[in-house]
Design an enzyme around this catalytic site. Structure first.
Site, PDB file in Angstrom:
ATOM      1  N   ASN A 157     -43.414  -6.683  57.530  1.00 15.14           N
ATOM      2  CA  ASN A 157     -44.179  -7.696  58.262  1.00 15.14           C
ATOM      3  C   ASN A 157     -43.521  -9.071  58.272  1.00 15.14           C
ATOM      4  OD1 ASN A 157     -44.856  -7.676  55.455  1.00 15.14           O
ATOM      5  ND2 ASN A 157     -46.611  -8.972  55.879  1.00 15.14           N
ATOM      6  N   GLU A 255     -46.443  -6.506  44.454  1.00 13.60           N
ATOM      7  CA  GLU A 255     -47.350  -7.300  45.302  1.00 13.60           C
ATOM      8  C   GLU A 255     -47.874  -6.366  46.365  1.00 13.60           C
ATOM      9  OE1 GLU A 255     -48.844  -8.838  48.343  1.00 13.60           O
ATOM     10  OE2 GLU A 255     -46.904  -9.797  48.742  1.00 13.60           O
ATOM     11  N   CYS A 288     -50.564  -9.697  54.355  1.00 11.32           N
ATOM     12  CA  CYS A 288     -51.290  -9.180  53.198  1.00 11.32           C
ATOM     13  C   CYS A 288     -52.331 -10.174  52.694  1.00 11.32           C
ATOM     14  CB  CYS A 288     -50.317  -8.818  52.092  1.00 11.32           C
ATOM     15  SG  CYS A 288     -49.271 -10.184  51.536  1.00 11.32           S
ATOM     16  N   GLU A 463     -44.713 -13.881  40.403  1.00 11.61           N
ATOM     17  CA  GLU A 463     -43.393 -14.445  40.659  1.00 11.61           C
ATOM     18  C   GLU A 463     -43.565 -15.832  41.258  1.00 11.61           C
ATOM     19  OE1 GLU A 463     -40.326 -11.877  42.338  1.00 11.61           O
ATOM     20  OE2 GLU A 463     -41.587 -10.125  41.956  1.00 11.61           O
TER      21      GLU A 463
END
Length: 489
Positions: A157, A255, A288, A463
């Site tokens: 994406n 993630e 997301c 992160e």
């Protein structure tokens, strides 16, 4: 097979980048543009052999790169950023054709962010430090040691931006990298290899292996010489990666999906709240972090919905290369089918489409109309599962407690957005939300200094800033006696 393809006037090598050389595979896969389905190129399809070769190259290059002084590693990362900026137009044009996101966004935001990823972690490396501390006269010194070869698996994406979000800190940390881009959008990863090579990155420090997760990816994540795995993608894939990594206790950063809420209270600036809601259609909903569950206080729900319809109607859907376009296509026929399946099942279960509700028949192809569904049950699939398309749901609440309960009532916890005019309410509510990131009266403000990741099934680890170095390094504490080496006690 041809070694290169031309996309938007840009020559892109279709082979892997392993050990500082282009490597072809016997097999290929076809990369299609979501704009019109045209084949962009036949891409080398990596498997176990290419994965093994890439890990071997990364392992061989690791000692010298790990020993490279911080200042020199930072200099090379800045040179890579320079290369990205010089080729910004090429990268933007290729990525738009490859994944369908807006060209204007690639030019103004995404590709500049790619360069910034390298500059930020190069600079952060030079300041990375922990103040020494004393234990009964002994000095404790904390250091960040390079961990080894890293496998970085990235999504389709935002291909290059999310790849460099991982690549930049890993290289800065002194690790070597095997990058496995998504097979639906592999092209800019190949261009990144060219840019890194031209910037002077030593052979084997960055390797790019193209192909499918079940082929190249499965070998990479199960390899005993890999010391870190970072993955962005779906929960089912993450579970398979974690199972493979468990055999060697390889540390993971994951993630994953989201089903984030946008809470709109009656005291909010309603125009702002509507703007925030419509912004969730960005990148055709393929984000997301998107707040796809809109939760609105009952007393303003009707007015909010009417304003939302007006604002959404002003969106322009079409060719993402056009400056006026707000929504482009979904990336792949399988993704369009998945998105429509969610919507049609929701409608069959009693949901009502306030806007949208199906593919855009006027445009055809992979364009899906921005959709808002109401009359949805909290335990329904459309509320509980990630759609990853331009599909939002709207529910109402009457109290703050109800709003928080609805917001937290999914398996995910990636992000949350809150619209309120009451600072005390904002503080109360954000403290109770389960999310890795919470935005108050704003959305998608991201600083690389901040920790990023998700709670629950939205991920493992964080992160960003020092958190990235904590992951990509082995932390060491050295304790030195107060009066030299012969002192005991």
């Amino acid at each position: 097979m041809s070694e290169k393809t031309t996309v938007a006037g840009v020559a892109v090598d279709t082979r892997h980048w392993i050990g500082g050389e282009r490597v072809a595979s016997a097999g290929t896969f076809t990369d299609h543009s979501p704009l019109d389905g045209v084949a962009l190129g036949e891409i080398s399809r990596g498997g176990a052999a290419e994965a093994e070769a890439a890990v071997a190259a990364a392992k061989a290059a690791f000692p010298a790169w790990a020993a490279t002084p911080r200042a020199e590693r930072a200099r090379i990362l800045h040179a890579i950023a320079d290369g990205v900026e010089k080729r910004l137009e090429d990268l933007a044009n290729v990525e738009t054709l490859d994944n369908g996101a807006l060209l204007r966004s690639h030019r103004r935001g995404v590709m500049p962010r790619v360069a910034h990823n390298f500059r930020f972690f190069a600079d952060w490396l030079l300041t990375l430090d922990h103040e020494d501390f004393d234990t009964r006269g002994h000095t404790n010194h904390v250091s960040w040691d390079p961990a080894g070869p890293c496998v970085l698996i990235t999504p389709w994406n935002a291909p290059l931006m999310l790849a460099t979000w991982k690549v930049a800190p890993a290289l800065a940390a002194g690790d070597t990298v095997i990058l496995k881009p998504a097979e639906w959008s592999p092209l800019t990863a190949s261009l990144l290899a060219d840019i890194a090579d031209a910037a002077g990155l030593p052979a084997g420090v960055l390797n790019v292996v193209q192909g499918y997760g079940t082929e190249a990816g499965s070998t990479l994540v199960a390899h005993p010489d890999v010391r870190r795995i970072s993955f962005t993608g779906s929960v089912p894939t993450a579970k398979r990666i974690a199972a493979a990594a468990a055999a060697h206790l390889t540390p993971l950063s994951l993630e994953l999906g989201g089903k984030s809420p946008l809470l709109v209270f009656a005291d909010a600036d309603l125009d702002l709240a509507v703007d925030l809601a419509v912004e969730q259609y960005d990148n055709a909903g393929q984000v997301c972090l998107a707040a796809t569950r809109i939760l609105v206080e009952s007393s303003i729900a009707e007015e909010f919905t009417e304003r939302f319809k007006v604002k959404a109607a002003a969106l322009t859907q079409g060719d993402p290369r056009e400056e006026a376009t707000d929504l482009g296509p979904t990336i792949h026929p399988r993704q369009l089918e998945k998105v429509d399946g969610f919507v049609q099942r929701a409608l069959a279960a009693g949901a009502r489409a306030v806007i949208g509700g199906g593919p855009n028949s006027e445009l055809g192809g992979l364009y899906y109309r921005p959709t808002l569904l109401t009359d949805v049950a909290q335990d329904s699939e459309i509320v509980q599962e990630e759609v990853f398309g331009p599909v939002l749901t709207l529910q109402t609440f009457d109290t703050e407690d109800e709003a928080v309960a609805l917001a937290n009532d999914t398996r995910f916890g990636l992000a949350a957005t809150l619209a309120t005019g009451d600072p005390e309410r904002a503080e109360r509510v954000t403290a109770r939300l389960v999310a890795g990131t919470v935005w108050v009266n704003c959305f998608f403000v991201r600083d690389l200094q901040a920790p990023f990741g998700g709670s629950r099934l939205s991920g493992v680890g964080r992160e960003g800033g020092t958190w990235s170095f904590d992951f990509y390094c082995d932390l060491k504490n050295t304790v030195t006696a107060p009066k030299g080496w012969n002192n005991h006690g």
